[in-house]
Design a protein around this motif. Structure first.
Motif, short mmCIF file in Angstrom:
data_model
loop_
_atom_site.label_atom_id
_atom_site.label_comp_id
_atom_site.label_asym_id
_atom_site.label_seq_id
_atom_site.Cartn_x
_atom_site.Cartn_y
_atom_site.Cartn_z
N ARG A 44 102.33 -2.11 -20.92
CA ARG A 44 100.98 -1.74 -20.51
C ARG A 44 100.41 -0.91 -21.65
NH1 ARG A 44 98.07 2.47 -17.82
NH2 ARG A 44 99.90 3.80 -17.93
N ILE A 45 99.26 -1.32 -22.16
CA ILE A 45 98.66 -0.68 -23.32
C ILE A 45 97.53 0.24 -22.88
CG2 ILE A 45 97.53 -1.08 -25.55
CD1 ILE A 45 100.41 -2.25 -25.16
N VAL A 46 97.52 1.44 -23.44
CA VAL A 46 96.38 2.34 -23.28
C VAL A 46 95.86 2.63 -24.68
CG1 VAL A 46 95.57 4.59 -22.49
CG2 VAL A 46 97.36 3.38 -21.19
N LEU A 47 94.68 2.11 -24.96
CA LEU A 47 94.03 2.41 -26.23
C LEU A 47 93.20 3.66 -26.02
CD1 LEU A 47 92.80 -1.15 -27.27
CD2 LEU A 47 94.92 -0.01 -27.89
N VAL A 48 93.43 4.68 -26.83
CA VAL A 48 92.69 5.93 -26.67
C VAL A 48 91.80 6.14 -27.88
CG1 VAL A 48 94.56 7.36 -27.59
CG2 VAL A 48 92.84 8.40 -26.14
N HIS A 49 90.54 6.46 -27.58
CA HIS A 49 89.56 6.74 -28.64
C HIS A 49 88.98 8.12 -28.40
CE1 HIS A 49 86.46 6.35 -31.60
NE2 HIS A 49 85.52 6.51 -30.69
N VAL A 50 88.98 8.93 -29.46
CA VAL A 50 88.41 10.27 -29.39
C VAL A 50 87.29 10.34 -30.43
CG1 VAL A 50 88.88 12.74 -29.48
CG2 VAL A 50 90.71 11.15 -28.83
N PRO A 51 86.06 10.17 -29.99
CA PRO A 51 84.95 10.19 -30.95
C PRO A 51 84.83 11.55 -31.63
CG PRO A 51 84.17 9.61 -28.74
CD PRO A 51 85.60 9.98 -28.62
N GLU A 52 84.52 11.50 -32.90
CA GLU A 52 84.30 12.73 -33.65
C GLU A 52 82.80 12.84 -33.93
OE1 GLU A 52 87.34 14.07 -36.55
OE2 GLU A 52 87.88 11.95 -36.53
N TYR A 53 82.25 13.96 -33.58
CA TYR A 53 80.83 14.19 -33.79
C TYR A 53 80.56 15.11 -34.97
CZ TYR A 53 80.26 11.90 -29.32
OH TYR A 53 80.28 10.98 -28.31
N SER A 54 81.61 15.43 -35.73
CA SER A 54 81.45 16.38 -36.83
C SER A 54 80.47 15.88 -37.89
CB SER A 54 82.80 16.70 -37.47
OG SER A 54 83.39 15.51 -37.96
N HIS A 55 80.41 14.55 -38.12
CA HIS A 55 79.48 14.03 -39.12
C HIS A 55 78.03 14.23 -38.68
CE1 HIS A 55 80.01 10.70 -36.30
NE2 HIS A 55 78.84 10.24 -36.72
N ILE A 56 77.79 14.26 -37.39
CA ILE A 56 76.44 14.49 -36.90
C ILE A 56 76.07 15.97 -37.05
CG2 ILE A 56 74.98 14.49 -34.82
CD1 ILE A 56 76.54 12.02 -33.89
N LEU A 57 77.03 16.82 -36.77
CA LEU A 57 76.77 18.25 -36.78
C LEU A 57 76.89 18.88 -38.16
CD1 LEU A 57 78.76 19.12 -33.54
CD2 LEU A 57 76.31 18.67 -33.77
N SER A 58 77.34 18.12 -39.15
CA SER A 58 77.60 18.70 -40.47
C SER A 58 76.34 19.04 -41.25
CB SER A 58 78.49 17.77 -41.30
OG SER A 58 77.81 16.55 -41.52
N THR A 59 75.23 18.43 -40.93
CA THR A 59 73.99 18.71 -41.64
C THR A 59 73.08 19.50 -40.72
OG1 THR A 59 74.26 16.60 -42.77
CG2 THR A 59 72.12 17.67 -42.99
N SER A 60 73.09 20.81 -40.87
CA SER A 60 72.35 21.69 -39.95
C SER A 60 70.85 21.45 -40.00
CB SER A 60 72.67 23.15 -40.23
OG SER A 60 72.30 23.47 -41.57
N SER A 61 70.32 20.99 -41.13
CA SER A 61 68.87 20.75 -41.21
C SER A 61 68.44 19.65 -40.25
CB SER A 61 68.46 20.42 -42.64
OG SER A 61 69.09 19.23 -43.07
N LEU A 62 69.33 18.70 -39.98
CA LEU A 62 69.00 17.62 -39.05
C LEU A 62 68.93 18.12 -37.61
CD1 LEU A 62 71.27 14.74 -40.38
CD2 LEU A 62 68.83 15.04 -40.77
N LEU A 63 69.65 19.19 -37.32
CA LEU A 63 69.73 19.66 -35.94
C LEU A 63 68.44 20.33 -35.47
CD1 LEU A 63 73.37 21.04 -35.89
CD2 LEU A 63 72.53 18.84 -35.10
N THR A 64 67.53 20.60 -36.38
CA THR A 64 66.28 21.24 -35.98
C THR A 64 65.32 20.26 -35.33
OG1 THR A 64 65.33 20.91 -38.18
CG2 THR A 64 66.46 23.01 -37.77
N ASP A 65 65.51 18.98 -35.53
CA ASP A 65 64.64 17.97 -34.94
C ASP A 65 65.39 17.25 -33.82
OD1 ASP A 65 63.01 15.84 -34.27
OD2 ASP A 65 62.54 15.32 -36.35
N PRO A 66 65.01 17.51 -32.57
CA PRO A 66 65.71 16.88 -31.44
C PRO A 66 65.68 15.36 -31.47
CG PRO A 66 64.17 18.56 -30.67
CD PRO A 66 63.96 18.42 -32.14
N THR A 67 64.62 14.79 -32.01
CA THR A 67 64.52 13.33 -32.09
C THR A 67 65.60 12.77 -33.00
OG1 THR A 67 62.14 13.50 -31.76
CG2 THR A 67 62.98 11.40 -32.58
#
Length: 173
Positions: free
Chosen positions: A47-70
């Protein structure tokens, strides 16, 4: 031949079933680990369980992008689409390989979440790929495979793909 030596006559029972946890992401290394399992480790009844843990660090790494919610919303939406495509890809690979099991998405630090999934699922083995980071980078950032090797309570198979090296020496002719 005595019956106790005839495996082909045995029916698989629940005690013969193994749960194998395979960590996946969108890397070549992850796909190599999955294929290695299919071609070298798989047993009928697994029985196989494939586990995926998404990493959001690439999204959060550029703080200037976080100022625009869109922008943040669009980045998160793109990431969710990639996760959906990844899960679909591995669902098809499992079906094509006649494997039973499911895909599980976890949150948190990848190493910790993968080890926790192995515990929760009662895994007999944990399989993952490695990106082959250098010593300095691995020392500074840590690696998921190192974490799993040191913290999992089950055998861990780390699949490392070595690139094909073309030998040019004449003495092999």
């Amino acid at each position: 031949m005595p019956d106790h030596l005839r495996w082909e006559n045995k029916k698989i029972t629940m005690s013969d079933r193994r749960t194998i946890v395979i960590a996946i992401d969108d890397s070549f290394h992850s796909e190599f680990a999955f294929d290695f399992y299919v071609n070298n480790v798989h047993k009928d009844g697994d029985r196989i369980v494939l586990v995926h843990v998404p990493e959001y660090s690439h999204i959060l790494s550029t703080s200037s992008l976080l100022t625009d919610p869109t922008i943040v919303s669009d980045l998160l939406k793109d990431n969710e689409e990639r996760i959906h495509e990844l899960i679909e890809k591995y669902s098809v690979k499992m079906k094509d390989s006649h494997l039973s099991g499911h895909v599980k998405q976890q949150c948190g630090k990848p190493g910790e979440a993968i080890v926790e999934t192995a515990k929760e699922e009662g895994a007999a083995m944990l399989i993952l790929g490695t990106r082959g980071m250098g010593l300095i980078r691995r020392t500074l950032t840590g690696s998921v495979s190192d974490y799993c090797l040191h913290h999992a309570d089950v055998p861990v198979l780390v699949c490392r793909h070595k690139p094909h090296i073309k030998h040019t020496s004449d003495h092999h002719s």
